[in-house]
Design a protein around this motif. Structure first.
Motif, PDB file in Angstrom:
ATOM      1  N   ASN A 188       0.803  -1.208  -0.010  1.00 50.01           N
ATOM      2  CA  ASN A 188       0.082   0.068  -0.014  1.00 50.01           C
ATOM      3  C   ASN A 188       0.746   1.296   0.026  1.00 50.01           C
ATOM      4  O   ASN A 188       1.482   1.544   1.136  1.00 50.01           O
ATOM      5  CB  ASN A 188      -0.910  -0.029   1.213  1.00 50.01           C
ATOM      6  CG  ASN A 188      -2.056   1.249   1.227  1.00 50.01           C
ATOM      7  OD1 ASN A 188      -1.890   2.023   0.475  1.00 50.01           O
ATOM      8  ND2 ASN A 188      -3.122   0.940   1.864  1.00 50.01           N
ATOM      9  N   VAL A 189       0.964   1.936  -1.093  1.00 46.69           N
ATOM     10  CA  VAL A 189       1.500   3.340  -1.155  1.00 46.69           C
ATOM     11  C   VAL A 189       0.599   4.318  -1.822  1.00 46.69           C
ATOM     12  O   VAL A 189       1.150   5.384  -2.358  1.00 46.69           O
ATOM     13  CB  VAL A 189       2.730   3.121  -2.257  1.00 46.69           C
ATOM     14  CG1 VAL A 189       3.757   2.238  -1.358  1.00 46.69           C
ATOM     15  CG2 VAL A 189       2.393   2.770  -3.604  1.00 46.69           C
ATOM     16  N   ALA A 190      -0.453   4.170  -1.307  1.00 47.45           N
ATOM     17  CA  ALA A 190      -1.718   5.482  -1.748  1.00 47.45           C
ATOM     18  C   ALA A 190      -1.377   6.490  -0.944  1.00 47.45           C
ATOM     19  O   ALA A 190      -0.694   6.697   0.018  1.00 47.45           O
ATOM     20  CB  ALA A 190      -2.912   4.833  -1.301  1.00 47.45           C
ATOM     21  N   TYR A 191      -1.843   7.716  -1.776  1.00 48.37           N
ATOM     22  CA  TYR A 191      -1.492   8.942  -1.045  1.00 48.37           C
ATOM     23  C   TYR A 191      -0.027   9.490  -0.833  1.00 48.37           C
ATOM     24  O   TYR A 191       0.332   9.736   0.379  1.00 48.37           O
ATOM     25  CB  TYR A 191      -2.637   9.269   0.132  1.00 48.37           C
ATOM     26  CG  TYR A 191      -2.721  10.738   0.720  1.00 48.37           C
ATOM     27  CD1 TYR A 191      -2.271  11.544  -0.227  1.00 48.37           C
ATOM     28  CD2 TYR A 191      -3.352  10.871   1.868  1.00 48.37           C
ATOM     29  CE1 TYR A 191      -2.579  13.164   0.186  1.00 48.37           C
ATOM     30  CE2 TYR A 191      -3.657  12.262   2.245  1.00 48.37           C
ATOM     31  CZ  TYR A 191      -3.339  13.193   1.429  1.00 48.37           C
ATOM     32  OH  TYR A 191      -3.561  14.305   1.804  1.00 48.37           O
ATOM     33  N   ILE A 230       3.020 -11.088  -4.858  1.00 43.10           N
ATOM     34  CA  ILE A 230       2.258  -9.785  -4.634  1.00 43.10           C
ATOM     35  C   ILE A 230       1.102  -9.798  -5.435  1.00 43.10           C
ATOM     36  O   ILE A 230       1.206 -10.204  -6.741  1.00 43.10           O
ATOM     37  CB  ILE A 230       3.223  -8.326  -5.037  1.00 43.10           C
ATOM     38  CG1 ILE A 230       4.287  -8.414  -4.178  1.00 43.10           C
ATOM     39  CG2 ILE A 230       2.114  -7.288  -5.005  1.00 43.10           C
ATOM     40  CD1 ILE A 230       5.193  -7.016  -4.128  1.00 43.10           C
ATOM     41  N   HIS A 231       0.002  -9.573  -4.810  1.00 47.66           N
ATOM     42  CA  HIS A 231      -1.289  -9.749  -5.451  1.00 47.66           C
ATOM     43  C   HIS A 231      -2.216  -8.336  -5.605  1.00 47.66           C
ATOM     44  O   HIS A 231      -3.273  -8.404  -6.174  1.00 47.66           O
ATOM     45  CB  HIS A 231      -2.046 -10.813  -5.001  1.00 47.66           C
ATOM     46  CG  HIS A 231      -2.293 -10.972  -3.626  1.00 47.66           C
ATOM     47  ND1 HIS A 231      -3.243  -9.866  -3.055  1.00 47.66           N
ATOM     48  CD2 HIS A 231      -1.960 -11.486  -2.761  1.00 47.66           C
ATOM     49  CE1 HIS A 231      -3.451  -9.933  -1.750  1.00 47.66           C
ATOM     50  NE2 HIS A 231      -2.542 -11.005  -1.367  1.00 47.66           N
ATOM     51  N   THR A 232      -1.925  -7.671  -4.666  1.00 46.08           N
ATOM     52  CA  THR A 232      -2.409  -6.360  -4.544  1.00 46.08           C
ATOM     53  C   THR A 232      -1.556  -4.949  -4.398  1.00 46.08           C
ATOM     54  O   THR A 232      -0.691  -5.173  -3.377  1.00 46.08           O
ATOM     55  CB  THR A 232      -3.431  -6.182  -3.663  1.00 46.08           C
ATOM     56  OG1 THR A 232      -4.298  -7.364  -3.677  1.00 46.08           O
ATOM     57  CG2 THR A 232      -4.294  -4.914  -3.627  1.00 46.08           C
ATOM     58  N   VAL A 233      -1.874  -3.951  -5.097  1.00 44.09           N
ATOM     59  CA  VAL A 233      -1.053  -2.622  -4.915  1.00 44.09           C
ATOM     60  C   VAL A 233      -2.062  -1.442  -4.821  1.00 44.09           C
ATOM     61  O   VAL A 233      -3.036  -1.361  -5.608  1.00 44.09           O
ATOM     62  CB  VAL A 233      -0.168  -2.452  -6.213  1.00 44.09           C
ATOM     63  CG1 VAL A 233       0.579  -1.182  -5.977  1.00 44.09           C
ATOM     64  CG2 VAL A 233       0.976  -3.664  -6.251  1.00 44.09           C
ATOM     65  N   HIS A 234      -1.807  -0.834  -3.728  1.00 48.45           N
ATOM     66  CA  HIS A 234      -2.666   0.506  -3.343  1.00 48.45           C
ATOM     67  C   HIS A 234      -1.938   1.785  -3.986  1.00 48.45           C
ATOM     68  O   HIS A 234      -1.133   2.013  -3.544  1.00 48.45           O
ATOM     69  CB  HIS A 234      -3.149   0.664  -2.086  1.00 48.45           C
ATOM     70  CG  HIS A 234      -3.719  -0.604  -1.571  1.00 48.45           C
ATOM     71  ND1 HIS A 234      -5.050  -0.756  -1.064  1.00 48.45           N
ATOM     72  CD2 HIS A 234      -3.308  -1.867  -1.183  1.00 48.45           C
ATOM     73  CE1 HIS A 234      -5.531  -1.868  -0.627  1.00 48.45           C
ATOM     74  NE2 HIS A 234      -4.482  -2.525  -0.521  1.00 48.45           N
ATOM     75  N   VAL A 257      -4.638  -3.547  -8.969  1.00 48.51           N
ATOM     76  CA  VAL A 257      -4.163  -2.311  -8.881  1.00 48.51           C
ATOM     77  C   VAL A 257      -5.244  -1.204  -8.510  1.00 48.51           C
ATOM     78  O   VAL A 257      -6.108  -1.387  -9.214  1.00 48.51           O
ATOM     79  CB  VAL A 257      -3.414  -1.663 -10.050  1.00 48.51           C
ATOM     80  CG1 VAL A 257      -2.915  -0.259  -9.830  1.00 48.51           C
ATOM     81  CG2 VAL A 257      -2.200  -2.625 -10.572  1.00 48.51           C
ATOM     82  N   LEU A 258      -5.214  -0.757  -7.307  1.00 47.94           N
ATOM     83  CA  LEU A 258      -6.114   0.046  -6.576  1.00 47.94           C
ATOM     84  C   LEU A 258      -5.995   1.398  -6.978  1.00 47.94           C
ATOM     85  O   LEU A 258      -5.026   1.815  -6.152  1.00 47.94           O
ATOM     86  CB  LEU A 258      -6.676  -0.450  -5.209  1.00 47.94           C
ATOM     87  CG  LEU A 258      -6.964  -1.959  -4.988  1.00 47.94           C
ATOM     88  CD1 LEU A 258      -7.208  -1.819  -3.492  1.00 47.94           C
ATOM     89  CD2 LEU A 258      -7.964  -2.277  -5.584  1.00 47.94           C
ATOM     90  N   ALA A 259      -6.353   1.777  -7.945  1.00 49.45           N
ATOM     91  CA  ALA A 259      -5.721   3.482  -8.202  1.00 49.45           C
ATOM     92  C   ALA A 259      -7.011   4.261  -8.142  1.00 49.45           C
ATOM     93  O   ALA A 259      -6.884   5.565  -8.280  1.00 49.45           O
ATOM     94  CB  ALA A 259      -5.111   3.534  -9.499  1.00 49.45           C
ATOM     95  N   SER A 260      -8.352   3.732  -8.297  1.00 44.97           N
ATOM     96  CA  SER A 260      -9.543   4.687  -8.401  1.00 44.97           C
ATOM     97  C   SER A 260     -10.796   3.791  -7.877  1.00 44.97           C
ATOM     98  O   SER A 260     -10.466   2.575  -7.946  1.00 44.97           O
ATOM     99  CB  SER A 260      -9.714   5.495  -9.783  1.00 44.97           C
ATOM    100  OG  SER A 260     -10.843   6.161  -9.555  1.00 44.97           O
ATOM    101  N   SER A 311     -14.679  -0.347  -9.871  1.00 46.62           N
ATOM    102  CA  SER A 311     -13.683  -1.321  -9.211  1.00 46.62           C
ATOM    103  C   SER A 311     -14.230  -2.233  -8.304  1.00 46.62           C
ATOM    104  O   SER A 311     -15.411  -1.596  -7.521  1.00 46.62           O
ATOM    105  CB  SER A 311     -12.631  -0.568  -8.753  1.00 46.62           C
ATOM    106  OG  SER A 311     -11.820  -1.126  -7.908  1.00 46.62           O
ATOM    107  N   GLU A 312     -13.786  -3.311  -8.224  1.00 48.18           N
ATOM    108  CA  GLU A 312     -14.668  -4.154  -7.038  1.00 48.18           C
ATOM    109  C   GLU A 312     -14.118  -3.593  -5.737  1.00 48.18           C
ATOM    110  O   GLU A 312     -14.687  -4.092  -4.607  1.00 48.18           O
ATOM    111  CB  GLU A 312     -13.875  -5.729  -7.312  1.00 48.18           C
ATOM    112  CG  GLU A 312     -14.453  -6.236  -8.625  1.00 48.18           C
ATOM    113  CD  GLU A 312     -13.725  -7.730  -8.678  1.00 48.18           C
ATOM    114  OE1 GLU A 312     -12.992  -8.014  -7.665  1.00 48.18           O
ATOM    115  OE2 GLU A 312     -14.001  -8.274  -9.650  1.00 48.18           O
ATOM    116  N   ASP A 313     -13.048  -2.967  -5.748  1.00 41.38           N
ATOM    117  CA  ASP A 313     -12.619  -2.289  -4.263  1.00 41.38           C
ATOM    118  C   ASP A 313     -13.103  -0.909  -4.026  1.00 41.38           C
ATOM    119  O   ASP A 313     -12.246  -0.270  -3.306  1.00 41.38           O
ATOM    120  CB  ASP A 313     -11.093  -2.553  -4.233  1.00 41.38           C
ATOM    121  CG  ASP A 313     -10.494  -4.043  -4.377  1.00 41.38           C
ATOM    122  OD1 ASP A 313     -10.913  -4.919  -3.563  1.00 41.38           O
ATOM    123  OD2 ASP A 313     -10.233  -4.236  -5.527  1.00 41.38           O
TER     124      ASP A 313
END
Length: 964
Positions: free
Chosen positions: A819-822, A843-847, A879-882, A890-892
């Motif tokens: 998680n490297v958001a914001y 690695i399966h998820t990146v914020h 990839v959770l970007a938006s 997005s599912e998330d």
């Protein structure tokens, strides 16, 4: 005063240093200094006497060493107010709130009391009686007086000062002359001419008798013979009486200290001047005392700045005429205040372990150690012939009052209630005399008139608004109530009688059994079977007793987890607020009455062996069997309560209880039932960090917490160092929303490099680590094999930190979520990072949301999230970007909005609003691309959630949680 020894070498160095300072600073007395500092062939007995007195009286009790560094009486001493009294008005007491300028009595020093007056004659010395209540500073004044005389800064007109402890004199049963008494204590003065009685040499001698209430003096001619010969053997009390009569060494001066109740033991005609020690009657003296104690922090600037801030808060509280100001009228309570604040704010991992219960127990030992309750004046029976522990008397009277207050949630008491609990029913003459002494000397030490600003007082006021009393320090009520409970003083009269009968029968049974065993050799044993019934009663009582101990444990657990106190401030914050007051918004108080959350914690602390030893010295005995029974029952009740979810404040209080108990086995057994410690929003301080680490250190190496949540706890780098032992026992470590900077990453790196520490998840959101801190932290990745989840959201990484992270990822094969958001990461750095993640084996998820990514950049991230090899196979990296993924939702989206809602209060509102508006734009564009009505409806639902979050930020108030 008890004269204790220190290491001679260290103190002798101090003594020589003082002599050199005197020689350099006093040119007017060069001749005197040379004579004083020279080393003649035969040492002057006076010089030897001064040196030894300085060594003895420089010793400080063990309790003084807790303030850190080396303390001397010069740096710690603040003169209390001393007022000279007229003989006719000597019994008048000074009100705690009365200021010096409002008093008709002059303020004096001890030295001024021995200045000649019009009634003084050269052939008769001056007798001064210095008196005061418990805790006003009599012993401290005497210690400073002796040390100043040794260094020549006061009482220079006396060549010889001879201090005596009346308690020591009272222990002597053999007759001895005055010179024998002096030589017994000070061998170097055995043949000194000043004590010979010849001529008028004794005018240069000052005798000091400290604690006159501890020796029986009889001034009746028929009972005490007259004696003028310093070589004649007499009882110690007779020697003192003849000195005061001026029949023995009439030219000598005498200083006597005593308590209020013993003023009339010396007839007025034998006293030249009366003086009363009145303590600290103004805030400036109190502030000077606090400064001398709290600012001596081993030279650390940061500590001194914090100490200065504490002193300012204390001074504000004192100026408001709070209950604390009334308590600090007594220097003893100033000591307790400083000791408590030092414990709360300056606890160090290198210092000996101290507990709050230990501080209060030491406080009582300093003031009442060895004290007994005699019958006072007017009796001819020696004091040691009929005395009881003064502290035990306090527990049975004031402790009973405190216990009643805790039971019925009351902090103030009327005069009628004091009479009921402390006066009691009709007593014998001896008990009435003891009660009179207790009320005069001790009662005001514990109880003070209420100043009227107690928020809980209004519910206790009676219709006629009679005067009410409160405990000088609120925590003292809970301490005495706990002591009353643990000592078993709350038993009924029948239970106490049953115990005495059981003990008597048990002792008799042993003797009878021994006799029966002998007789059974000659007579059939069944004839004496009836005597075996005697064994049943003690065993039955033992079962009843163990049941009573179980009730104590049940009370502790019930008081610890009271539902109405569940969301109050944690107990250590409550202690601090009781001393410093509340500055700013009042904390939420969910219970209607006064919370007594220290009460069960003190009960646990009193069972610790160190406190039981101190209490034994005070005459209050807690048996080891009692401790074992209470501990066994307490473990069961605590484990039962911990099976239910507990708020962070209650968990913190539980940790404090286990810390105060100082029982590693009990601590390990209780913590075995806990798999997560969540202390979110607890204001962590050095002592709380130390408590957490100490408690978790009691567990075996195999014990691990699934989660240790320390988010929003105001942690600093120094606190992080104290928490290292606690980190060794956790898998998921949450350090979000603290004040950890780049320097803290060094410790976190070492934490991840330790092979014995298996941290799987590390959350560092909202800590200003910056790219320099990230660089240090990432050095641990090559050798760490346990970390699977790493959150660096809003830590100030930037593009540089993201690129370095991309380079380091391949060196760590176990990471699963990043998680490297914001973090102000741009398109290029984000694409490089995602490329590195898709090449990573696990690695399966990146914020990456809340970063300034362009629309093109976002689309590229989603495209690159799928790795396609030469054979056409691939592995998807989420990839959770938006809240959208291209033209789809997005599912998330819900977790993203949840994170924003939870953290928005500490983030930049302007920037978050911009990102939310970008989300709305993406949602609107995606909705327009949809043909399905249900998909458009889903987009509307997500838009509604984003708009609610945006409204929450605009109003700057928490909104209701939006459910998916």
């Amino acid at each position: 005063m008890s004269l204790l020894h220190r290491r001679p070498s260290k103190l002798l160095t101090v003594w020589r240093w003082k002599r050199r300072v005197e020689a350099s600073l006093c040119p007017a007395t060069v001749f005197h200094c040379r004579a004083f500092c020279s080393t003649p062939s035969e040492p002057d007995p006076i010089d030897i006497h001064k040196r030894k007195l300085f060594l003895w009286f420089s010793h400080l009790p063990q309790e003084e060493k807790q303030f850190g560094g080396y303390f001397s009486p010069e740096t710690m001493h603040v003169d209390p107010l001393i007022l000279e009294r007229n003989p006719e008005e000597r019994l008048g007491l000074l009100s705690p709130c009365l200021q010096t300028q409002n008093s008709s009595f002059p303020s004096v020093t001890v030295e001024q009391l021995f200045e000649p007056t019009d009634a003084w004659s050269e052939d008769r010395g001056i007798n001064v009686l210095l008196y005061g209540a418990v805790g006003t500073g009599k012993s401290t004044v005497i210690r400073k007086l002796v040390l100043d005389w040794c260094t020549g800064t006061t009482l220079a007109n006396f060549k010889l000062l001879v201090p005596f402890s009346c308690e020591d004199l009272n222990q002597l049963s053999k007759m001895a002359s005055l010179r024998d008494l002096v030589s017994r204590k000070y061998l170097h003065l055995k043949k000194h001419p000043l004590l010979s009685g010849e001529g008028s040499q004794a005018k240069d001698v000052l005798f000091l008798f400290n604690g006159m209430e501890k020796i029986q003096l009889d001034f009746r001619i028929g009972s005490t013979e007259l004696c003028s010969d310093p070589n004649e053997a007499l009882l110690p009390g007779v020697v003192v009486v003849n000195l005061l009569r001026k029949y023995l060494l009439p030219e000598a001066s005498i200083l006597v200290t005593t308590r209020l109740s013993a003023l009339d033991r010396i007839p007025q005609k034998y006293i030249s001047r009366y003086a009363q020690i009145c303590g600290f009657t103004d805030p400036d003296r109190q502030r000077a005392y606090f400064t001398s104690r709290l600012l001596q922090q081993s030279g650390k600037t940061a500590h001194n700045q914090e100490a200065q801030a504490l002193i300012e808060l204390l001074y504000l509280s004192l100026q408001r005429e709070s209950q604390l100001a009334a308590a600090c009228f007594l220097p003893s309570y100033c000591w307790l205040t400083c000791a408590t604040l030092h414990f709360l704010h300056f606890t160090s991992i290198n210092a000996p372990i101290r507990t709050l219960t230990g501080i209060y127990t030491s406080f009582l030992r300093l003031n009442f150690g060895g004290e007994v309750l005699g019958t006072g004046a007017g009796t001819n029976v020696p004091i040691q012939g009929h005395h009881s522990s003064l502290m035990l008397y306090v527990v049975r009277t004031v402790g009973k009052l405190a216990f009643d207050g805790v039971t019925y949630k009351r902090t103030s008491f009327s005069e009628r209630e004091l009479e009921q609990w402390i006066g009691g029913k009709t007593k014998t003459d001896e008990e009435l005399r003891q009660l009179a002494m207790f009320r005069t000397d001790v009662l005001d030490f514990f109880l003070a008139p209420c100043v009227g600003n107690d928020k809980y007082l209004s519910q206790d006021l009676s219709e006629n608004d009679e005067r009410r009393y409160v405990f000088a320090v609120p925590a003292m009520q809970e301490y005495l109530a706990a002591l009353y409970m643990v000592l078993g003083e709350n038993k009924s009269a029948l239970e106490k009688l049953t115990r005495q009968v059981s003990m008597a029968i048990g002792q008799a049974t042993e003797d009878v059994n021994a006799l029966m065993n002998i007789l059974s050799k000659f007579i059939p044993l069944r004839i004496f079977a009836i005597f075996n019934l005697l064994k049943l009663f003690p065993k039955l009582f033992e079962k009843i007793s163990s049941r009573n101990k179980g009730s104590i444990a049940r009370t502790m657990a019930a008081e610890m987890f009271r539902t109405e106190d569940s969301y109050n401030e944690d107990v250590l914050d409550q202690v601090e607020q009781s001393l410093l007051g509340v500055h700013g918004p009042q904390p939420k108080q969910y219970s209607e009455g006064q919370p007594f959350e220290l009460y069960p914690i003190f009960m646990g602390g009193l069972l610790h062996y160190g406190n039981r030893v101190l209490l034994q010295q005070l005459g209050c005995s807690i048996q080891s069997s009692t401790v074992a029974q209470i501990t066994l029952a307490l473990r069961k009740y605590l484990v039962r309560e911990l099976s239910k979810p507990q708020p962070p404040e209650e968990l913190m209080d539980l940790l404090v209880l286990l810390y105060e108990f100082q029982n590693p086995r009990l601590t390990a057994e209780v913590l075995a039932s806990i798999r997560a410690i969540r202390l979110t929003n607890i204001r962590m301080t050095p002592i709380k960090c130390f408590v957490l680490s100490t408690v978790l250190s009691c567990t075996p190496p195999s014990y691990h917490l699934e989660e240790l949540d320390l988010s929003s706890c105001l942690l600093t780098h120094d606190m992080l160092q104290m928490l290292w032992p606690a980190f060794r026992h956790t898998h998921n470590l949450n350090l979000q929303f603290n004040s950890l900077g780049p320097e803290s990453c060094i410790l976190l790196r070492d934490l991840l490099l330790d092979s014995k520490i298996l941290i799987r998840s590390l959350q560092l959101c909202d800590n200003p680590l910056l790219d320099s801190g990230a660089h240090t932290l990432l050095e641990s990745l090559p050798k760490n094999q346990s970390l699977t989840h790493l959150s660096l959201m809003h830590t100030g990484l930037g593009d540089k930190g993201a690129l370095e992270l991309a380079e380091r990822l391949q060196q760590h094969t176990g990471l699963q979520e990043l998680n490297v958001a914001y973090n102000n990461i741009g398109d290029n750095a984000a694409l490089t990072l995602v490329d590195a993640c898709r090449e990573h084996p696990s690695i399966h998820t990146v914020h990456l949301y809340l970063n300034p990514l362009s629309d093109v950049g976002k689309k590229s991230l989603y495209v690159r999230g799928v790795l396609r090899g030469h054979g056409g196979s691939g592995r998807h990296v989420k990839v959770l970007a938006s809240v959208t993924e291209g033209s789809d939702i997005s599912e998330d989206w819900h977790p993203i909005l949840s994170v924003i809602r939870e953290n928005a209060s500490s983030w930049d509102h302007k920037r978050i609003k911009q990102q939310l508006k970008v989300f709305l734009t993406d949602l609107e564009w995606g909705r327009q691309q949809q043909q399905s009505f249900w998909k458009r409806l889903h987009f509307r639902k997500v838009e509604k959630g984003v708009k609610q979050t945006l409204q929450m930020l605009e109003k700057d108030t928490p909104s209701k949680r939006y459910h998916k």
